[in-house]
Design an enzyme around this catalytic site. Sequence first.
Site, mmCIF file in Angstrom:
data_model
loop_
_atom_site.group_PDB
_atom_site.id
_atom_site.type_symbol
_atom_site.label_atom_id
_atom_site.label_comp_id
_atom_site.label_asym_id
_atom_site.label_seq_id
_atom_site.Cartn_x
_atom_site.Cartn_y
_atom_site.Cartn_z
ATOM 1 C CD GLU A 194 -131.079 -63.513 -54.663
ATOM 2 O OE1 GLU A 194 -131.226 -64.748 -54.703
ATOM 3 O OE2 GLU A 194 -130.520 -62.929 -53.719
ATOM 4 C CD GLU A 221 -128.557 -67.671 -48.759
ATOM 5 O OE1 GLU A 221 -129.793 -67.485 -48.910
ATOM 6 O OE2 GLU A 221 -127.699 -66.806 -49.057
#
Lengths: 463, 433
Positions: free
Chosen positions: A155, A78
């Site tokens: 992240e 993604e």
Amino acid sequence: MEHIMRLLLSAALLLLSGPVLAESLVTENLVHETVLDNGMKVIVKEDHRAPIMVSQVWYKVGSSYEPDGFTGLSHALEHMMFKGTESHPPGEFSRIIAANGGSENAFTGRDYTAYFQTMSNDRLEISLELEADRMRNLTLPAEEFAKEIEVIKEERRLRTEDKPTGQLYEQFTALSYRSLPYANPVIGWMNDLEQMRVEDLAAWYRRWYAPNNATLVVVGDVEPQAVFQLARKYFGPLKQEQIPVLKPLREPPQKGEVRSVVKIPANEPYLLMGYKTPAATSAERPWEPYALEMLVAILDGGNSSRFSRNLVRGSEVAVSASAGYNAFTRLPGMLTLDGTPARGRDIGQLEKALREEIARLHSDPVTEEELERVRTQVIASKVFELDSVFYQAMEIGTLETIGLDWRLIDQYVEELKKVTPEQVREVAQRYLRDENLTVTLLQPLPMDDGKPVRSSTGGRHGS
Amino acid sequence: MLVLLLMLLPVQLWAAPAIQSWTTEKGARVLFVPAPELPMLDLRVVFDGGSARGAIPGVASLTSALLEEGAGDWDADEIAQRLDSVGAKMSASSQRDMASLTVRTLTEKRALTETMDTVAQVLGAPRFDPLAFERNRKAMLVSLNHDEQSPGTVAQRTFMHTLFGEHPYAAQVEGTQESLARVTREDVITHYKKYYVAKNAVIAIVGAVERAEAEHLAELVSSGLQPGERAPELPQVSDLQASRTLVLPFPSSQSHILMGQPGMQRGDPDYFVLYVGNHILGGSGLVSQLSDEVREKRGLSYSVYSYFSPMRRNGPFLIGAQTQNAKAAETLEVIRQTLARFIEQGPGETELTAAKQNITGGFPLRIASNSKILEYIAMLGFYDLPLDYLDTFVDNINSVTSEQIRDAFQRRIKPDQLLTVVVGNEQTPAPAN
């Protein structure tokens, strides 16, 4: 027009056995769908309140599709979808969308990967052209991947490593599932991120990113036939792929309660409990997922629910307590309970109180008044949801991508309305049992923050 | 090809919603936008009674939390029951400037009546029951502890507290361990009586009702308030006199970096110039300069951003990022250089054009739902901004020049007056002076 809508809705609220939502608010009357020759599904929902639209492309792939050693692949892909195609260099996708007044992003879950742009309705064509391009023509440059995987690790540090409840949740799911890939985190284990290669992403991309594994959902001030025409123009020429057939995974029955403790630096204890439950995609008794939704809403749907009334107020054992269940998952999941004890109370007392609430569901039928309250809340929230085009598209995309029909959006209310007190008791007795339970406790270690603050003043930090 | 062509399309003209405004009998200002399409209504009452007005840190938040805990004839259970039984949703919260109560309900008659009667009681006759006070006070202590598990939250709160120094904005919205130990029920009642008054309130309404019904609802929800007085002017925020860096050790794998200074206020003459400038610097997600330098070119951080948070007085101008501890010094240096370069050079013309296209082209998205319109009109009313704010928004953005941006950043953002907070595993060396 609005008067008619209001009247119809009032009637619906007064006569719950009658129609639930005004005809003009029923999803089925506003949705149009088609399937392109290459197998791509296109679903359009009209919402003409404002001259905007959201366009979402959903792929049937997510962390629950990933084999061991390759966790985090769907999410990493993604990220790389913004890193260029044969005709658009890295970053250009975002620059074009931005220059056209759009806002965009993407999200990955256990069961799906989706990309979206929200824009003025005259910019739909731009969104479709760019999405069609990156569905088949991604370049995945190695030097971009080398930087992006570092961003993904950051992240993960942000969302999981440095978050006590994030770490606890990861251990809880890993322990709960013996067979289902729901055991793995969506973002992937850190080790797998360290081992990930750009070739792995290329293979993953070839396997799953094809028109016959995707759904386009457009909601907003658009004309359905015009959307279909644009979809045919841009997605129509894309080649199909042979999409792998998934094995029907099922969790073996659990034979006893599983308990674990997570010890990490933290200030407050926390408790998470989960019972394995069926999902709407595969329930043997189709009413059960709705009875479970009803059960969860009785425990935790609003300030008058049992948890708020009995645990936060009432006995004051919890500072917060919640219940969660999602009927709409590809594979069967869990009904979870979680909470933090109030000051002066401990986690054992909180667990006891939560278990007593479950025991009460086993022994006493819920009241008609409670069911009625939930039905009204659900009908109201169906109206409130219509204020967001994004949410409307999410709902359609999620259902389609886990293998269900978007018409369930309307049926959902009908199915919930049919749930009886006896059915709520039945699902409580069948699934909310100790043998079917996983419990994880957060036991705080000292934060070790006794060191003095280092400070410096003055000095120039500019150029 | 097609893309380039379409990029030249002008932004389509779309009128902003017409805002109607009046004052209730008790003196509360009302802003109303009819939204007939969906059978629902959103209402927000905003008081100038946030933490900047609190006599003790946390008292504004505690007052907000206690509103739904009992009012008039109803206890907390009854209030909850009344709202849940018609599917309404209500919440109250406080920030630095605002103390607000927001409710969303169906406009079906019974739902609307039950909900608005409840709101009127909650605002006009809260009980502040001693037991509920004590439970909420303790809950805030737990919540404070919980928040302090997060290096990002610790960084944010340290930054704000230090940035505002002696100004009332320095008070922590959520309170502190010390202040929550000594706050009393009387503090809450005093805060409520002084600030929850009609002349200190703005009522924002968006929904499927006619003007007459909106007037009735505004009268109803403000009926229990005393007329009172508007809160006095807040003092100006002082600029920092010199740069300052705070490094706080934290058991985390990342270091959270915040850098900034007092920025601007609502209605500021430089508002649109700084807004567009910041959009280019760090306000536009992946395409901003900061994101390009820190994330896209170097893979240092998942999230890097900058923003101005304009308030009644100068709110923060803030740059933020998080990175693994070993990279904290490098990230800090990249941020400093990016900011310094932007102040010195301003944006390029291409960047400015792209930013304007993004902001003006995305204008319809800003007001595409009832909840977004509610947000806007509550803000406009609270800060006394002109009611044609949305009508002139696109023109205001389009008139900004790169020279204005460079000039405004040079006048207002001082590289030698920056506050830097780093919370993490202490691998950022304190900068050499």
